[in-house]
Write a protein that holds these residues in place. Structure first.
Motif, PDB file in Angstrom:
ATOM      1  N   ARG A  19      -8.791  25.192  36.549  1.00 36.21           N
ATOM      2  CA  ARG A  19      -8.961  26.484  35.893  1.00 36.21           C
ATOM      3  C   ARG A  19      -9.517  27.468  36.906  1.00 36.21           C
ATOM      4  O   ARG A  19     -10.641  27.287  37.399  1.00 36.21           O
ATOM      5  CB  ARG A  19      -9.911  26.377  34.711  1.00 36.21           C
ATOM      6  N   LEU A  20      -8.737  28.478  37.198  1.00 34.25           N
ATOM      7  CA  LEU A  20      -9.166  29.530  38.109  1.00 34.25           C
ATOM      8  C   LEU A  20      -9.865  30.634  37.320  1.00 34.25           C
ATOM      9  O   LEU A  20      -9.454  30.966  36.199  1.00 34.25           O
ATOM     10  CB  LEU A  20      -7.984  30.115  38.864  1.00 34.25           C
ATOM     11  N   SER A  21     -10.897  31.196  37.929  1.00 36.32           N
ATOM     12  CA  SER A  21     -11.608  32.320  37.333  1.00 36.32           C
ATOM     13  C   SER A  21     -11.613  33.482  38.307  1.00 36.32           C
ATOM     14  O   SER A  21     -11.618  33.283  39.522  1.00 36.32           O
ATOM     15  CB  SER A  21     -13.049  31.930  36.997  1.00 36.32           C
ATOM     16  N   CYS A  22     -11.631  34.670  37.757  1.00 40.31           N
ATOM     17  CA  CYS A  22     -11.712  35.886  38.569  1.00 40.31           C
ATOM     18  C   CYS A  22     -12.758  36.779  37.937  1.00 40.31           C
ATOM     19  O   CYS A  22     -12.547  37.303  36.834  1.00 40.31           O
ATOM     20  CB  CYS A  22     -10.366  36.579  38.614  1.00 40.31           C
ATOM     21  N   ASP A  89       3.043  23.862  43.510  1.00 44.20           N
ATOM     22  CA  ASP A  89       2.060  24.875  43.097  1.00 44.20           C
ATOM     23  C   ASP A  89       1.023  25.142  44.183  1.00 44.20           C
ATOM     24  O   ASP A  89       0.186  26.034  44.028  1.00 44.20           O
ATOM     25  CB  ASP A  89       1.342  24.410  41.829  1.00 44.20           C
ATOM     26  N   THR A  90       1.073  24.376  45.266  1.00 48.36           N
ATOM     27  CA  THR A  90       0.131  24.571  46.365  1.00 48.36           C
ATOM     28  C   THR A  90       0.292  25.966  46.962  1.00 48.36           C
ATOM     29  O   THR A  90       1.388  26.357  47.358  1.00 48.36           O
ATOM     30  CB  THR A  90       0.346  23.509  47.443  1.00 48.36           C
ATOM     31  N   ALA A  91      -0.807  26.705  46.997  1.00 50.18           N
ATOM     32  CA  ALA A  91      -0.780  28.087  47.486  1.00 50.18           C
ATOM     33  C   ALA A  91      -2.192  28.660  47.442  1.00 50.18           C
ATOM     34  O   ALA A  91      -3.102  28.049  46.873  1.00 50.18           O
ATOM     35  CB  ALA A  91       0.146  28.940  46.622  1.00 50.18           C
ATOM     36  N   VAL A  92      -2.339  29.833  48.030  1.00 47.70           N
ATOM     37  CA  VAL A  92      -3.537  30.632  47.798  1.00 47.70           C
ATOM     38  C   VAL A  92      -3.262  31.505  46.579  1.00 47.70           C
ATOM     39  O   VAL A  92      -2.232  32.181  46.518  1.00 47.70           O
ATOM     40  CB  VAL A  92      -3.888  31.507  49.019  1.00 47.70           C
ATOM     41  N   TYR A  93      -4.161  31.461  45.621  1.00 44.20           N
ATOM     42  CA  TYR A  93      -4.006  32.216  44.381  1.00 44.20           C
ATOM     43  C   TYR A  93      -4.892  33.451  44.424  1.00 44.20           C
ATOM     44  O   TYR A  93      -6.088  33.357  44.728  1.00 44.20           O
ATOM     45  CB  TYR A  93      -4.350  31.336  43.191  1.00 44.20           C
ATOM     46  N   TYR A  94      -4.280  34.594  44.086  1.00 42.49           N
ATOM     47  CA  TYR A  94      -4.966  35.874  44.140  1.00 42.49           C
ATOM     48  C   TYR A  94      -5.043  36.515  42.760  1.00 42.49           C
ATOM     49  O   TYR A  94      -4.059  36.535  42.007  1.00 42.49           O
ATOM     50  CB  TYR A  94      -4.230  36.844  45.066  1.00 42.49           C
ATOM     51  N   CYS A  95      -6.183  37.082  42.477  1.00 49.42           N
ATOM     52  CA  CYS A  95      -6.395  37.859  41.271  1.00 49.42           C
ATOM     53  C   CYS A  95      -6.057  39.321  41.565  1.00 49.42           C
ATOM     54  O   CYS A  95      -6.346  39.819  42.670  1.00 49.42           O
ATOM     55  CB  CYS A  95      -7.863  37.707  40.861  1.00 49.42           C
ATOM     56  N   TYR A  96      -5.469  39.992  40.585  1.00 47.66           N
ATOM     57  CA  TYR A  96      -5.045  41.400  40.746  1.00 47.66           C
ATOM     58  C   TYR A  96      -5.356  42.154  39.464  1.00 47.66           C
ATOM     59  O   TYR A  96      -5.160  41.652  38.355  1.00 47.66           O
ATOM     60  CB  TYR A  96      -3.548  41.443  41.033  1.00 47.66           C
ATOM     61  N   THR A 101      -5.482  52.238  39.935  1.00 43.33           N
ATOM     62  CA  THR A 101      -5.692  51.808  41.313  1.00 43.33           C
ATOM     63  C   THR A 101      -5.516  50.293  41.343  1.00 43.33           C
ATOM     64  O   THR A 101      -5.960  49.602  40.415  1.00 43.33           O
ATOM     65  CB  THR A 101      -7.103  52.179  41.799  1.00 43.33           C
ATOM     66  N   ALA A 102      -4.895  49.793  42.382  1.00 44.68           N
ATOM     67  CA  ALA A 102      -4.669  48.346  42.489  1.00 44.68           C
ATOM     68  C   ALA A 102      -5.809  47.686  43.253  1.00 44.68           C
ATOM     69  O   ALA A 102      -6.216  48.166  44.314  1.00 44.68           O
ATOM     70  CB  ALA A 102      -3.350  48.094  43.214  1.00 44.68           C
ATOM     71  N   TYR A 103      -6.300  46.582  42.689  1.00 45.06           N
ATOM     72  CA  TYR A 103      -7.382  45.829  43.317  1.00 45.06           C
ATOM     73  C   TYR A 103      -6.951  44.373  43.474  1.00 45.06           C
ATOM     74  O   TYR A 103      -6.347  43.804  42.563  1.00 45.06           O
ATOM     75  CB  TYR A 103      -8.651  45.886  42.469  1.00 45.06           C
ATOM     76  N   TRP A 104      -7.305  43.775  44.606  1.00 43.61           N
ATOM     77  CA  TRP A 104      -7.001  42.386  44.891  1.00 43.61           C
ATOM     78  C   TRP A 104      -8.275  41.618  45.213  1.00 43.61           C
ATOM     79  O   TRP A 104      -9.186  42.155  45.852  1.00 43.61           O
ATOM     80  CB  TRP A 104      -6.080  42.275  46.112  1.00 43.61           C
ATOM     81  N   GLY A 105      -8.300  40.353  44.808  1.00 41.92           N
ATOM     82  CA  GLY A 105      -9.330  39.458  45.282  1.00 41.92           C
ATOM     83  C   GLY A 105      -8.932  38.903  46.638  1.00 41.92           C
ATOM     84  O   GLY A 105      -7.833  39.188  47.150  1.00 41.92           O
ATOM     85  N   ARG A 106      -9.818  38.060  47.198  1.00 46.96           N
ATOM     86  CA  ARG A 106      -9.548  37.498  48.521  1.00 46.96           C
ATOM     87  C   ARG A 106      -8.820  36.164  48.452  1.00 46.96           C
ATOM     88  O   ARG A 106      -8.411  35.634  49.470  1.00 46.96           O
ATOM     89  CB  ARG A 106     -10.861  37.356  49.288  1.00 46.96           C
ATOM     90  N   GLY A 107      -8.677  35.631  47.261  1.00 48.85           N
ATOM     91  CA  GLY A 107      -7.884  34.422  47.092  1.00 48.85           C
ATOM     92  C   GLY A 107      -8.704  33.148  47.031  1.00 48.85           C
ATOM     93  O   GLY A 107      -9.815  33.073  47.553  1.00 48.85           O
ATOM     94  N   THR A 108      -8.118  32.133  46.392  1.00 48.69           N
ATOM     95  CA  THR A 108      -8.705  30.798  46.335  1.00 48.69           C
ATOM     96  C   THR A 108      -7.592  29.781  46.555  1.00 48.69           C
ATOM     97  O   THR A 108      -6.501  29.919  45.988  1.00 48.69           O
ATOM     98  CB  THR A 108      -9.439  30.566  44.995  1.00 48.69           C
ATOM     99  N   GLN A 109      -7.871  28.795  47.380  1.00 49.04           N
ATOM    100  CA  GLN A 109      -6.843  27.818  47.760  1.00 49.04           C
ATOM    101  C   GLN A 109      -6.700  26.747  46.681  1.00 49.04           C
ATOM    102  O   GLN A 109      -7.684  26.160  46.228  1.00 49.04           O
ATOM    103  CB  GLN A 109      -7.208  27.155  49.082  1.00 49.04           C
ATOM    104  N   VAL A 110      -5.454  26.486  46.309  1.00 50.71           N
ATOM    105  CA  VAL A 110      -5.126  25.384  45.404  1.00 50.71           C
ATOM    106  C   VAL A 110      -4.186  24.454  46.156  1.00 50.71           C
ATOM    107  O   VAL A 110      -3.127  24.890  46.642  1.00 50.71           O
ATOM    108  CB  VAL A 110      -4.453  25.888  44.112  1.00 50.71           C
ATOM    109  N   THR A 111      -4.579  23.195  46.268  1.00 49.89           N
ATOM    110  CA  THR A 111      -3.757  22.204  46.943  1.00 49.89           C
ATOM    111  C   THR A 111      -3.473  21.055  45.983  1.00 49.89           C
ATOM    112  O   THR A 111      -4.411  20.455  45.444  1.00 49.89           O
ATOM    113  CB  THR A 111      -4.459  21.668  48.196  1.00 49.89           C
ATOM    114  N   VAL A 112      -2.197  20.767  45.765  1.00 52.89           N
ATOM    115  CA  VAL A 112      -1.786  19.683  44.869  1.00 52.89           C
ATOM    116  C   VAL A 112      -1.145  18.600  45.730  1.00 52.89           C
ATOM    117  O   VAL A 112      -0.066  18.790  46.288  1.00 52.89           O
ATOM    118  CB  VAL A 112      -0.803  20.176  43.799  1.00 52.89           C
ATOM    119  N   SER A 113      -1.839  17.479  45.840  1.00 57.34           N
ATOM    120  CA  SER A 113      -1.376  16.420  46.730  1.00 57.34           C
ATOM    121  C   SER A 113      -1.983  15.097  46.317  1.00 57.34           C
ATOM    122  O   SER A 113      -3.121  15.044  45.827  1.00 57.34           O
ATOM    123  CB  SER A 113      -1.761  16.746  48.169  1.00 57.34           C
TER     124      SER A 113
END
Length: 114
Positions: A19-22, A89-96, A101-113
């Motif tokens: 569960r990702l949170s922003c 699904d492995t990727a860096v996930y970003y909140c927007y 005005t557009a705002y972005w987070g810095r991302g969180t890494q999700v690795t499925v392995s």
């Protein structure tokens, strides 16, 4: 100044859940949309899911039925529940967030392995 801070990423085995949170900091005006994107190495940043002010949600075909986007009623947090995770699904996930005005987070890494 609005700031978005993601958390909840990590390493998980195929079939697992995260569960990702922003967290949203700062003054937000009329929200147009709140979204999650992801970017795998060497690939473009793609939309995963979005939620609009009236609760309408959109999901990329690749995550439909597995991921759920939600937000706190006061719009101070955005969540992405990810079930039945796959290696793809492995990727860096970003909140927007967009309030005109557009705002972005810095991302969180999700690795499925395994």
């Amino acid at each position: 100044q609005v700031r978005l801070v993601e958390s909840g990423g990590g390493l998980v085995q195929p079939g697992g859940s995260l569960r990702l949170s922003c967290a949203v900091f700062g003054s937000i005006f009329s929200i147009h949309s709140m979204e999650w994107y992801r970017q795998a190495p060497g690939k473009s940043r793609d939309l995963v899911a979005s939620i609009l002010p009236r609760g309408y949600t959109f999901y990329a075909d690749s995550v439909k039925g597995r991921f759920t986007i939600s937000a706190d009623s006061d719009k101070t947090a955005i969540y992405l529940q990810m079930n039945n995770l796959k290696p793809g699904d492995t990727a860096v996930y970003y909140c927007y967030l967009n309030d005109g005005t557009a705002y972005w987070g810095r991302g969180t890494q999700v690795t499925v392995s395994s």
